[in-house]
Every structure is written in structure tokens, then in C-alpha cells.
Design a protein around this motif. Sequence first.
Motif, PDB file in Angstrom:
ATOM      1  N   THR A  45       2.476   2.641 -21.937  1.00 12.60           N
ATOM      2  CA  THR A  45       3.346   1.649 -21.304  1.00 12.60           C
ATOM      3  C   THR A  45       2.719   1.080 -20.035  1.00 12.60           C
ATOM      4  N   PRO A  46       2.534  -0.236 -19.929  1.00 12.86           N
ATOM      5  CA  PRO A  46       2.085  -0.829 -18.664  1.00 12.86           C
ATOM      6  C   PRO A  46       3.098  -0.497 -17.562  1.00 12.86           C
ATOM      7  N   THR A  47       2.620   0.085 -16.464  1.00 16.61           N
ATOM      8  CA  THR A  47       3.535   0.613 -15.457  1.00 16.61           C
ATOM      9  C   THR A  47       3.133   0.173 -14.063  1.00 16.61           C
ATOM     10  N   LEU A  48       4.140  -0.293 -13.323  1.00 23.42           N
ATOM     11  CA  LEU A  48       3.993  -0.655 -11.915  1.00 23.42           C
ATOM     12  C   LEU A  48       4.516   0.497 -11.074  1.00 23.42           C
ATOM     13  N   PHE A  49       3.705   0.971 -10.121  1.00 21.37           N
ATOM     14  CA  PHE A  49       4.107   2.044  -9.217  1.00 21.37           C
ATOM     15  C   PHE A  49       4.305   1.473  -7.817  1.00 21.37           C
ATOM     16  N   MET A  50       5.394   1.886  -7.148  1.00 15.73           N
ATOM     17  CA  MET A  50       5.713   1.380  -5.817  1.00 15.73           C
ATOM     18  C   MET A  50       6.219   2.507  -4.939  1.00 15.73           C
ATOM     19  N   GLY A  51       6.094   2.337  -3.613  1.00 16.12           N
ATOM     20  CA  GLY A  51       6.638   3.329  -2.693  1.00 16.12           C
ATOM     21  C   GLY A  51       6.343   3.003  -1.251  1.00 16.12           C
ATOM     22  N   GLY A  52       6.995   3.733  -0.357  1.00 13.14           N
ATOM     23  CA  GLY A  52       6.808   3.558   1.072  1.00 13.14           C
ATOM     24  C   GLY A  52       5.625   4.375   1.580  1.00 13.14           C
ATOM     25  N   GLU A  53       4.850   3.783   2.450  1.00 10.19           N
ATOM     26  CA  GLU A  53       3.659   4.439   2.979  1.00 10.19           C
ATOM     27  C   GLU A  53       4.001   5.741   3.694  1.00 10.19           C
ATOM     28  N   GLN A  54       5.143   5.804   4.396  1.00  9.99           N
ATOM     29  CA  GLN A  54       5.499   6.968   5.193  1.00  9.99           C
ATOM     30  C   GLN A  54       6.646   7.773   4.573  1.00  9.99           C
TER      31      GLN A  54
ATOM     32  N   VAL B  20       1.767  -0.657  -5.557  1.00  6.64           N
ATOM     33  CA  VAL B  20       2.220  -1.430  -4.399  1.00  6.64           C
ATOM     34  C   VAL B  20       2.753  -0.460  -3.353  1.00  6.64           C
ATOM     35  N   ILE B  21       2.180  -0.513  -2.148  1.00  6.72           N
ATOM     36  CA  ILE B  21       2.572   0.378  -1.052  1.00  6.72           C
ATOM     37  C   ILE B  21       3.126  -0.468   0.089  1.00  6.72           C
ATOM     38  N   TYR B  22       4.306  -0.084   0.595  1.00  3.20           N
ATOM     39  CA  TYR B  22       4.958  -0.848   1.650  1.00  3.20           C
ATOM     40  C   TYR B  22       4.675  -0.195   3.005  1.00  3.20           C
ATOM     41  N   PRO B  23       3.874  -0.862   3.845  1.00  3.65           N
ATOM     42  CA  PRO B  23       3.449  -0.271   5.123  1.00  3.65           C
ATOM     43  C   PRO B  23       4.630   0.094   6.028  1.00  3.65           C
ATOM     44  N   GLY B  24       4.539   1.288   6.617  1.00  6.50           N
ATOM     45  CA  GLY B  24       5.527   1.726   7.588  1.00  6.50           C
ATOM     46  C   GLY B  24       6.875   2.104   7.023  1.00  6.50           C
ATOM     47  N   GLN B  25       7.052   2.022   5.707  1.00  8.93           N
ATOM     48  CA  GLN B  25       8.365   2.284   5.112  1.00  8.93           C
ATOM     49  C   GLN B  25       8.489   3.738   4.671  1.00  8.93           C
ATOM     50  N   THR B  26       9.702   4.258   4.789  1.00  8.05           N
ATOM     51  CA  THR B  26      10.001   5.608   4.332  1.00  8.05           C
ATOM     52  C   THR B  26      10.571   5.540   2.908  1.00  8.05           C
ATOM     53  N   HIS B  27      11.431   6.468   2.547  1.00  9.16           N
ATOM     54  CA  HIS B  27      11.913   6.517   1.162  1.00  9.16           C
ATOM     55  C   HIS B  27      12.746   5.288   0.799  1.00  9.16           C
ATOM     56  N   ASP B  28      13.589   4.852   1.718  1.00  3.38           N
ATOM     57  CA  ASP B  28      14.393   3.649   1.502  1.00  3.38           C
ATOM     58  C   ASP B  28      13.690   2.474   2.174  1.00  3.38           C
ATOM     59  N   ILE B  29      13.445   1.446   1.407  1.00  2.00           N
ATOM     60  CA  ILE B  29      12.778   0.260   1.947  1.00  2.00           C
ATOM     61  C   ILE B  29      13.779  -0.514   2.801  1.00  2.00           C
ATOM     62  N   LYS B  30      13.481  -0.693   4.089  1.00  2.00           N
ATOM     63  CA  LYS B  30      14.435  -1.266   5.030  1.00  2.00           C
ATOM     64  C   LYS B  30      14.195  -2.738   5.345  1.00  2.00           C
ATOM     65  N   LEU B  31      12.933  -3.166   5.440  1.00  2.00           N
ATOM     66  CA  LEU B  31      12.669  -4.547   5.844  1.00  2.00           C
ATOM     67  C   LEU B  31      13.140  -5.517   4.756  1.00  2.00           C
ATOM     68  N   PRO B  32      13.920  -6.547   5.122  1.00  2.00           N
ATOM     69  CA  PRO B  32      14.382  -7.507   4.109  1.00  2.00           C
ATOM     70  C   PRO B  32      13.260  -8.138   3.302  1.00  2.00           C
ATOM     71  N   SER B  33      12.121  -8.445   3.963  1.00  2.90           N
ATOM     72  CA  SER B  33      11.014  -9.062   3.223  1.00  2.90           C
ATOM     73  C   SER B  33      10.475  -8.118   2.162  1.00  2.90           C
ATOM     74  N   TYR B  34      10.410  -6.823   2.470  1.00  2.00           N
ATOM     75  CA  TYR B  34       9.926  -5.847   1.492  1.00  2.00           C
ATOM     76  C   TYR B  34      10.959  -5.619   0.393  1.00  2.00           C
ATOM     77  N   ARG B  35      12.241  -5.600   0.754  1.00  2.00           N
ATOM     78  CA  ARG B  35      13.286  -5.445  -0.268  1.00  2.00           C
ATOM     79  C   ARG B  35      13.212  -6.588  -1.279  1.00  2.00           C
ATOM     80  N   ARG B  36      13.049  -7.780  -0.751  1.00  2.00           N
ATOM     81  CA  ARG B  36      12.934  -8.927  -1.639  1.00  2.00           C
ATOM     82  C   ARG B  36      11.688  -8.813  -2.507  1.00  2.00           C
ATOM     83  N   ASP B  37      10.599  -8.346  -1.920  1.00  2.00           N
ATOM     84  CA  ASP B  37       9.360  -8.182  -2.676  1.00  2.00           C
ATOM     85  C   ASP B  37       9.540  -7.175  -3.804  1.00  2.00           C
ATOM     86  N   VAL B  38      10.245  -6.076  -3.529  1.00  2.00           N
ATOM     87  CA  VAL B  38      10.512  -5.082  -4.578  1.00  2.00           C
ATOM     88  C   VAL B  38      11.237  -5.735  -5.746  1.00  2.00           C
TER      89      VAL B  38
END
Length: 691
Positions: A624-633, A659-677
Amino acid sequence: MTHMIRRIALVVGLLSYLGAAPAAPAAPRPMQVADAQELHPLAEAQISPDGLWVAYTVQTANADKDKLQKDLWMTSTDGKQHLRLTHSGDVNGKPRWNPQGQWLTFLASRGEDEEARKNAQVWRLNRSGGEAQQVTTVKTGVNDFRWSPDGKHMVLVVTDADPRDEPEKMEGWKRKTKPPIVLDRFHFKQDIEGYLGQQKNHLFVLDLATSKLTQLTTGNFSETAPAWSPDGRQIAFLSNRSPAADRTEETSLFVMDLPTQADHETAAPRKLATFTADEDSYPLWSPDGRHLAFLMGGEVRLSAYQRYRLAKVSRDGGPVEVLGQSLERGFQNAIAWAPDARSLYGIVDDDRSSYMVRVNAVTGGANVVERLTPAQASVSYLSIARDGTLAVLAGNAKQPDEVHLLPRTGTASALQRLTHQNDDWLADLKMGRTQEFSATSSDSNVVHGLATLPPNYRPGQKYPTVLFIHGGPNGQDSHHLGGFNEMMRELLSAHGYAVLQVNYRGSSGRGDAYQQAIYADWGNKEVKDLLAAVDWAVQQGIADPTRLGLGGWSYGGILTDYLIASDTRFKAAVSGAGSANQISMFGSDQYSVQYEREMGAPWVAQENWIKVSYPFFNADHITTPTLFMGGEQDFNVPIAGGEQMYQALKMLGVDTQLVIYPGQTHDIKLPSYRRDVQERYLAWFEKYLGH
């Protein structure tokens, strides 16, 4: 004729002055990613003591500042007045009325400089108007607070100062560079908090007249959830004072007498009960001061799969009485005593819904449980006025949570809606069609879930289908609209997908046996339940079996990894904040306490660890083609979990991306990153499932 022309000119001129005639409202349309950012979630509804007002918070996404902001609102209980009390967006939460109802207090991180904004302080607003006034100036900030019954004091929860915050003053260091992080605790890391030092949370009493701060508790343990007795002479609180506190979630309920002016030292706290507790729940004194109600879990070894039960104990100690034992469902963290102290109100999670109940609290009674709010709904937060009027947040799969009122003599049909914060947002959108379903897994378990069909669904047509998996696993998908899962459900259905949400074994809302069924056996029964739901959708003619996808976040991401290693039918997957090589999570995430008890040490129980790590060790089975994502911290499920699977699929030649979201913990907080997810979920499924 001239007279008629003049009349026409007058009408045209009047229309020009008033503006053009209003256009017919646009027809509702399917949701887009930009729409998801415009929802304003409500939280923390608190009714005033006199029952005339309900305060609550409203969250917005500020695109310009790229941050989530929260402000305080107040609505009259007759539904006629809706007042926005703050406009700065810096409210942390915890709105609290003083006992007299004049002041509305809350936590906020605000100030003229960055240092002042670093820590939250208590602020207060006069209900009749005016600017907010700062109440506390605690250097390390205030985590929580409660008013005394006479309104003259507050009890504060304050964290010890961390000497590393002022390294130039540290003995043996004395330089501006941060010193090395030195750890000697068993539980040494926590998401958001980071690496854990020796700082503890302690209770302080603030005299509002003199601003004098008196420390009540000390020692190498923390206190949380303080509650004043009705006479103001005692404070109850929760604390883990086990000799091995770092290796157990065991919590105790304590009561301590407050010192009088004649006392020279604080009395030692008395322990009333020991149990596992929800960290956000508070003990609650009965109005007559004779009992304390609280929420308690079951065995400590099952702490990851707890169902919180309603219980009470005498203020003098003695046996704990579990109330409403006939209801094998877990309570949310908000409870309230009825004014006559003969019953308690609470909110329970029950198989795709959450509703309010009234439980008989009279000792020796039948502990009758009465349901007060309707089925296929979502209820959260609960507060009560002196006359017994209740305020809650309530919504469903088509309506985001809004403030509702339940009069003290009311029944389910008497639930009255007060606010309309998201009506304009909702009016523009055509939501998916959400319905309940049941399926039977390969080992005969009956699993329940929600199927959301595209807004323009046509019976008989097969749709690309996404299995969207909730995290936890101790949680549930329900008739609720507002969270990350619900927004993804609506976005996916708006883009032409059928969406399946499944309360697999391990989920809450189905009783202890169902919730605890996956203990030390991850990725087995849940996979059977999830595949059963997919089979059901195919059999119903809803799902196109050639265009199946799946995804989720946290335990939903973990289960995504389990599924793609178990079944090749899925054409696309998105694993958010997931892991597959569970052995590598040992010591790198925050769950060592659970692992020691549930799985055993890896060098002793190697078979257990290899068994639950099968997605990684069977990566060569994945197509299965799979996209992996998560918070850097992320310390909850570290990004290494996604990195390892990404590297494995890369090595195997399976289409993948990380895809790694810089400075983010388990819950993605920045609106720009949430939209990107959200955009990446949609783009990945569009690429591999198409339409």
C-alpha cells in the motif's frame, strides 16, 4: 406618465441608498479545507451561581498570526444576550465564577513583554463590565485555581521553579547557556512538557484582600484538582504519594484542614481513598459537606483501558461506594451534585454517543440512573447553578457543540439551546450523511461504527471508501462534529468518499470487557473489527472494493500500520503519529509505566514485543502506498515511528512519503500545519484512489 417615471426613479434611488436587494442565499456546498479552519469550537461552559449567565470559551484560528486563539464569551440563560468578554485571544481557559457571581475569573498568558506572557495568571472580569484585572503574579505561573466559598480566597496549583530557567544563578554553573539535562526519574519524559525534572505542583492559598500567598503542601509529590469544602475549612485534592510514584498511576483522594490564625503549622492531609483517576477530574463536595464524589478507574494494571466510575466517600473516611453500578459505561470528567445532595449529574460515553444522566446518590438506594439527553448526540462539560439549572455543551453529527440549558425540572425534551456561534458557518455547508452500522468480525465480535456518505450520495453507486481510525485506543467515534477526526470525515465525504469510523475492541462506550480486550495484544482484534467494517461497506454496495484507503492519527496511525501489513486490499494509507516497531518505542516515548506492567521488559518478554511489532518485521508484505506524518517534538508517539516505516517502504520500493512538522508535539497546533495535514490527506487519497 411623468408621475409614473418619478415613482420609478424614487424607488430606484431608494434601492440605491439602501443597497441592492439582497441576493438569494447561496445553496449549501460540500466542505473545503478552508472551511474546516473557520469552525469555532466551544468549550468549558460554566453557569453562574444565580443561573442567569453561562460563560464559555470560543476558539478561532488566526491565519495572520498562525496560531489558535481562545476568547471568553457570556450568554444570558434567557438566550437574549450574547457578550464577547475578551478580544485578545490569549485566554488559556478555566473560566470560574466567584460564589457571589459578580466576578468571572480565568487563566490567561498576557502581559507587556514576552516574559510576562510565558506563564498563565489568574485574571478577573466584573460581570457588569470593565477591563480585566490581573489577580496573581506568581513567577512560575498558575496551573489551576478555585474560589473559596466566601469569595475571599483562592487555592492555586503552582509548579516549583526550575533552576534551569535561570542558569546564570545555578551553583556550579553560573552561565547563560542552559545546563545539560540530567535525568534520574523512571518516568522521565512527557509530550508537551518535554523532559521531566524534579519540579512538583503544590497548593497555595491566596488572600485576595492582602495578596498574601501561603503554601499549603510541600514534599516530593504533586497535588492537583483542589476543592473547597462548603464551610471553607477544608480542601480536598488528588495526589500520587505512592513510594513508587513514577511507576504507577495510583492516585489518592486527600482532605486537609486549613490552618486558622491561631495555628502555627498546617495539619497533615488525611487519605480517604486510593484509585486510578482521570487527571482532569475534580473531587466534588456534596452541598451538605458530608461526602465527596469523584471518578475512579479500576485496576492500576489496566490504567490504559480505564472506564471511570462515579463514586462517593464520607468526608470522615470509610468505604467507597460506587454509584450507578447498573450502568457499565464510563463517565466524562464533569460531575455535579444536585442541590439537595440526593443525586449526582454526570456525562457518560455510550457506543457512539455521550449523554447526561442523573444518578441516585442516597446510600442504600438502588442507585437508579436516569438518562436526561437524547440519543445520537454528543454532550460535554457540565455545570450547575444553585437552583439546580444545568448548563452543557451539546451537538450531533450535523451540529457543532453549542451551549444548552437543562432546567432543574426538565427532561430530555426540555434541553434548550442558548448559543448559535457556528450557525453562519454551518448554513454554507452541505454535510455528509452519517448513519450508524454494525458488522461482525471474523471471530464473531459485533462491532459498531458510523458510515458517512457523500452529501450527494446516490444509492446503488459504489464510492471510493476511506477507513478513518480514531486514536486512544481508549476513546470512541461518536455523533460529534468539531474535532480533527470529524473534520476529516466531512472533508473526505465532501470530496466524494464514503468514510467508515469504527469503535473497534479497545474503544470506550461498550463496557469493561470490550475496552480491555486488547490488553497486551495490540493489532489483533482491532484489525479484525476494522476489516469487518470494510467488508460490510463492500457488501452493502457502498464501497468500491478496488478503491479502498485508510488512515488515522496516534493509535489510529498505529492501527493503519497494522492493517497495511495484514491486508493488501488498500490502495492508499496515511499513518499520522504512528509506529510499527514497538520495541524501538521503549524508552523513546512516554509509556514506560504502561509497558512495564502490560508488555513486560523487552529482554524478558521478547515474544510479546515482537508480536506487537509485526508491521515492521513484516514490512515486506506491504504493498500500500503510504504517507507518514508527525510532529518533530512528539514525545507521545515519537516521529521515529514514522521514520522507520518510511525508510522500510523506501527500501522495499513501495510508494511513500514522510512529512515532519517542525516544533510540533503530538497534537498539531499551528493552523497552517493543521491545514497542511488535511490537504495532504486529501491529495494522497486523490492520487491513489481517484474518482
